[in-house]
Design a protein around this motif. Structure first.
Motif, mmCIF file in Angstrom:
data_model
loop_
_atom_site.group_PDB
_atom_site.id
_atom_site.type_symbol
_atom_site.label_atom_id
_atom_site.label_comp_id
_atom_site.label_asym_id
_atom_site.label_seq_id
_atom_site.Cartn_x
_atom_site.Cartn_y
_atom_site.Cartn_z
ATOM 1 N N MET A 34 0.854 -1.181 0.000
ATOM 2 C CA MET A 34 0.000 0.000 0.000
ATOM 3 C C MET A 34 0.897 1.239 0.000
ATOM 4 O O MET A 34 2.031 1.206 0.497
ATOM 5 C CB MET A 34 -0.901 0.019 1.237
ATOM 6 C CG MET A 34 -1.878 -1.142 1.316
ATOM 7 S SD MET A 34 -3.139 -1.080 0.027
ATOM 8 C CE MET A 34 -3.945 0.487 0.424
ATOM 9 N N ALA A 35 0.362 2.331 -0.522
ATOM 10 C CA ALA A 35 1.193 3.527 -0.618
ATOM 11 C C ALA A 35 0.366 4.790 -0.459
ATOM 12 O O ALA A 35 -0.851 4.790 -0.685
ATOM 13 C CB ALA A 35 1.914 3.554 -1.965
ATOM 14 N N ALA A 49 5.127 7.543 0.529
ATOM 15 C CA ALA A 49 5.567 6.446 1.388
ATOM 16 C C ALA A 49 4.873 5.154 0.974
ATOM 17 O O ALA A 49 3.762 5.186 0.442
ATOM 18 C CB ALA A 49 5.263 6.750 2.855
ATOM 19 N N THR A 50 5.545 4.056 1.235
ATOM 20 C CA THR A 50 5.029 2.727 0.892
ATOM 21 C C THR A 50 5.130 1.811 2.091
ATOM 22 O O THR A 50 6.119 1.871 2.841
ATOM 23 C CB THR A 50 5.840 2.130 -0.278
ATOM 24 O OG1 THR A 50 5.718 2.986 -1.428
ATOM 25 C CG2 THR A 50 5.324 0.735 -0.648
ATOM 26 N N THR A 54 4.776 -7.212 4.043
ATOM 27 C CA THR A 54 5.576 -7.798 5.118
ATOM 28 C C THR A 54 5.845 -6.816 6.240
ATOM 29 O O THR A 54 6.578 -7.131 7.183
ATOM 30 C CB THR A 54 6.914 -8.322 4.563
ATOM 31 O OG1 THR A 54 7.608 -7.247 3.931
ATOM 32 C CG2 THR A 54 6.671 -9.445 3.554
ATOM 33 N N GLY A 55 5.275 -5.605 6.131
ATOM 34 C CA GLY A 55 5.377 -4.664 7.235
ATOM 35 C C GLY A 55 6.558 -3.714 7.191
ATOM 36 O O GLY A 55 6.916 -3.105 8.199
ATOM 37 N N ARG A 56 7.168 -3.568 6.045
ATOM 38 C CA ARG A 56 8.301 -2.645 5.922
ATOM 39 C C ARG A 56 7.839 -1.327 5.316
ATOM 40 O O ARG A 56 6.976 -1.307 4.436
ATOM 41 C CB ARG A 56 9.408 -3.262 5.078
ATOM 42 C CG ARG A 56 9.938 -4.560 5.686
ATOM 43 C CD ARG A 56 11.276 -4.941 5.144
ATOM 44 N NE ARG A 56 12.300 -3.945 5.459
ATOM 45 C CZ ARG A 56 13.584 -4.120 5.207
ATOM 46 N NH1 ARG A 56 13.997 -5.231 4.624
ATOM 47 N NH2 ARG A 56 14.461 -3.189 5.488
ATOM 48 N N ILE A 69 4.473 6.077 7.953
ATOM 49 C CA ILE A 69 3.390 5.262 7.391
ATOM 50 C C ILE A 69 3.199 4.048 8.270
ATOM 51 O O ILE A 69 4.169 3.464 8.777
ATOM 52 C CB ILE A 69 3.692 4.870 5.924
ATOM 53 C CG1 ILE A 69 2.474 4.199 5.277
ATOM 54 C CG2 ILE A 69 4.940 4.005 5.818
ATOM 55 C CD1 ILE A 69 2.627 3.981 3.778
ATOM 56 N N SER A 70 1.955 3.669 8.476
ATOM 57 C CA SER A 70 1.660 2.512 9.312
ATOM 58 C C SER A 70 0.304 1.946 8.905
ATOM 59 O O SER A 70 -0.402 2.536 8.085
ATOM 60 C CB SER A 70 1.664 2.899 10.794
ATOM 61 O OG SER A 70 0.654 3.863 11.050
ATOM 62 N N ARG A 71 -0.039 0.814 9.486
ATOM 63 C CA ARG A 71 -1.353 0.231 9.195
ATOM 64 C C ARG A 71 -1.890 -0.445 10.442
ATOM 65 O O ARG A 71 -1.139 -0.824 11.349
ATOM 66 C CB ARG A 71 -1.270 -0.789 8.050
ATOM 67 C CG ARG A 71 -0.594 -2.090 8.439
ATOM 68 C CD ARG A 71 -0.527 -3.081 7.314
ATOM 69 N NE ARG A 71 0.203 -4.271 7.745
ATOM 70 C CZ ARG A 71 0.890 -5.058 6.952
ATOM 71 N NH1 ARG A 71 0.956 -4.794 5.646
ATOM 72 N NH2 ARG A 71 1.515 -6.112 7.424
ATOM 73 N N ASP A 72 -3.205 -0.572 10.463
ATOM 74 C CA ASP A 72 -3.894 -1.318 11.514
ATOM 75 C C ASP A 72 -4.685 -2.412 10.803
ATOM 76 O O ASP A 72 -5.700 -2.128 10.164
ATOM 77 C CB ASP A 72 -4.811 -0.395 12.315
ATOM 78 C CG ASP A 72 -5.429 -1.093 13.507
ATOM 79 O OD1 ASP A 72 -5.803 -2.290 13.379
ATOM 80 O OD2 ASP A 72 -5.564 -0.449 14.560
#
Length: 113
Positions: A34-35, A49-50, A54-56, A69-72
């Motif tokens: 995702m970006a 940002a990307t 795999t969480g990088r 950048i982050s995700r939930d």
């Protein structure tokens, strides 16, 4: 239906911080790269940002620490934090899934004193 919906854009002052959100529906964003992209007035859309499956996290041409950048996964939401806002951060910010070729409609961030 695959959909991305951004929110969180605002009128902010230089030095403030802002957290943008992108809620995904129709797919699990944890399984995809995702970006965030942005488009400033008069400029082409550019990557910011990307976040990989795999969480990088990877960032494009910005001072280190300016973006996070982050995700939930539980909320199926991607985030972009912008720290120490500057006037040239003024742009429409878009969420993007390159594999599915999906874009959100964007959220406007305006930085002005």
């Amino acid at each position: 239906q695959v959909q991305l919906v951004e929110s969180g854009g605002a009128l902010a002052q230089p030095g403030d911080s802002l957290k943008l959100s992108c809620v995904a529906s129709g797919f699990s964003l944890s399984n995809y790269v995702m970006a965030w992209w942005r488009q400033a007035p008069g400029n082409e859309r550019e990557p910011v940002a990307t976040f990989t499956d795999t969480g990088r996290a990877y960032y494009s041409h910005s001072p280190k620490g300016h973006f996070t950048i982050s995700r939930d996964a539980a909320l199926n939401t991607l985030y972009l934090e912008i720290h120490n806002l500057r006037p040239n951060d003024t742009a429409v910010y878009y969420c993007h899934c390159p594999t599915l070729n999906r874009w959100g409609r964007g959220t406007q961030d305006t930085v002005s004193s």
